[in-house]
Motif scaffolding. Structure first.
Motif, short mmCIF file in Angstrom:
data_model
loop_
_atom_site.label_atom_id
_atom_site.label_comp_id
_atom_site.label_asym_id
_atom_site.label_seq_id
_atom_site.Cartn_x
_atom_site.Cartn_y
_atom_site.Cartn_z
N ALA A 68 1.23 -1.24 -0.29
CA ALA A 68 -0.02 0.17 -0.31
C ALA A 68 0.55 1.23 -0.22
O ALA A 68 0.33 2.44 -0.32
N LEU A 69 2.06 1.06 0.26
CA LEU A 69 3.19 2.50 0.48
C LEU A 69 3.35 2.74 -0.75
O LEU A 69 3.43 4.18 -1.14
N GLY A 70 3.66 2.08 -1.65
CA GLY A 70 3.46 2.15 -3.17
C GLY A 70 5.17 3.15 -3.46
O GLY A 70 6.17 2.64 -2.64
N SER A 71 4.69 4.11 -4.36
CA SER A 71 5.86 5.09 -4.48
C SER A 71 6.19 5.55 -3.75
O SER A 71 7.49 6.72 -3.66
N ASP A 72 5.46 5.57 -2.48
CA ASP A 72 5.74 6.48 -1.65
C ASP A 72 6.24 5.74 -0.26
O ASP A 72 6.63 7.45 0.48
#
Length: 398
Positions: A68-72
């Protein structure tokens, strides 16, 4: 599934490079044994994966949060649980499936065993037999409970790797600066308070233990350790929300009671709040023991804990205390780390399942102390026999 097979082949190749490199540096290195150990560790990776598939598991939660963090993910970089998410996130972004990510973290746990082997074998060249026939180091390397809790996506595999890298490197810090820094980084990022125990152990060992390390290196390590503790004291205390505390001891007691109360509400809870310290330590080190085993996993752990007890009885004598008075600094270091970490955890652990998981990261320090003592006993016995034989030889007359 494709990502799993690609990673499986890649890690196998990386393993061979690593083992070949270490075999060139250490003549005692047993590559065949370590390859066998890798296969054994993979077996527990499979067991844990099947367990996580059909039961609630922290590994699935880590994977979901990291995904869920993705590219962040770079902006979420911090110590503790979140670090595991951040560590897993870039690999998940590259397309690793849950089983592939589990394999990667399991491999990290295996690296910990490689350096645990080096730490023991380099510093204790004298072989010790268990029950008169089993090599003690081999037994310690193949303990099932140790592999189960270091074969999955989670803190256990990462911090175990960090601890063993660090302890292997601390003997020659100037020559092994890279594993020292990597190991220290992972210890601190996963559990800052454990880094605190490790540095206290290192400093105490250097100050009172015997060894050939130069005075200048001792001073450098102690100053560097003290500097680290001063700079990062806030994040270490933040583990128990004590960074703004005016009375650390009292507030830690309150935190411990709340933590223990929360953990004791689960099915395998143990109310240790009123236990005396020796009983708390016994519970942490040696339970479950058959009568209080939580499920099938607990039964396997009980067998292993019985072995722990038998090893502990080996040092219950006056000779061990005489040995500790003149013990090498690595032995003192290991004893301090083992006791401090155990003592701290007994105040916040009231759940057998969590205790079984947490103690896996500190037990090898206790094993190292016991192993070194038994090796010293065996060496002294061999020397006495040789001396007696020399005295019995008939003297040549001219």
């Amino acid at each position: 599934m494709i990502s799993f097979f690609i990673l499986f082949i890649l890690l196998f190749g990386v393993n061979q490079v690593l083992l070949n490199s270490l075999a060139q540096k250490h003549r005692f290195f047993d590559k065949k044994l370590l390859n066998l150990l890798y296969g054994y560790h993979l077996l527990f990776f499979l067991v844990y994966f099947l367990y996580a598939t059909y039961n609630p598991s922290d590994s699935k939660h880590y994977y979901a949060v990291a995904d869920a963090l993705g590219s962040d993910w770079p902006s979420r970089f911090q110590t503790g649980t979140q670090f595991v998410n951040v560590l897993a996130a870039p690999f998940i972004q590259l397309g690793l499936s849950f089983i592939a990510t589990m394999l990667l973290f399991s491999w990290m746990g295996y690296v910990g065993f490689v350096y645990a082997y080096l730490f023991f074998r380099e510093n204790i060249p004298v072989p010790v037999k268990l029950f008169g026939r089993f090599d003690l180091l081999t037994v310690l390397l193949f303990l099932p409970n140790m592999h189960f809790w270091t074969a999955s996506l989670g803190k256990g595999s990462v911090i175990f790797m960090g601890l063993m890298l660090f302890t292997y490197a601390v003997k020659f810090p100037s020559k092994r600066i890279i594993p020292l820094l990597i190991g220290g980084f992972f210890i601190y990022m996963v559990r800052p308070h454990v880094m605190f125990f490790v540095l206290l152990g290192v400093m105490t060992g250097l100050m009172i233990g015997e060894g050939k390390i130069s005075t200048s290196i001792k001073i450098f390590i102690i100053i560097a350790s003290l500097g680290f503790l001063v700079v990062f004291s806030s994040s270490i205390l933040a583990v128990a929300n004590l960074q703004d505390s005016e009375n650390v001891i009292e507030d830690f007691g309150t935190f411990s009671q709340k933590r223990a109360s929360g953990l004791s509400t689960s099915g395998s809870g143990v109310n240790m709040s009123n236990y005396p310290v020796p009983v708390k330590l016994f519970t942490f080190w040696f339970r479950p023991l058959f009568v209080d085993s939580p499920g099938v996993l607990g039964l396997f752990s009980s067998v292993e804990n019985l072995l722990y007890l038998l090893l502990f009885f080996k040092i219950c004598n006056k000779r061990f205390f005489r040995f500790m008075k003149k013990a090498p600094y690595l032995v003192i270091m290991s004893a301090i780390i083992f006791l401090l970490a155990s003592f701290a955890m007994t105040f916040i652990m009231s759940n057998l399942g969590i205790m079984m998981r947490q103690k896996s990261m500190v037990m090898y320090f206790g094993f190292f102390v016991i192993y070194y003592f038994l090796a010293e006993e065996r060496y002294q016995a061999v020397m006495r026999i040789r001396k007696r034989k020399e005295q019995m030889k008939p003297k040549l007359t001219v």
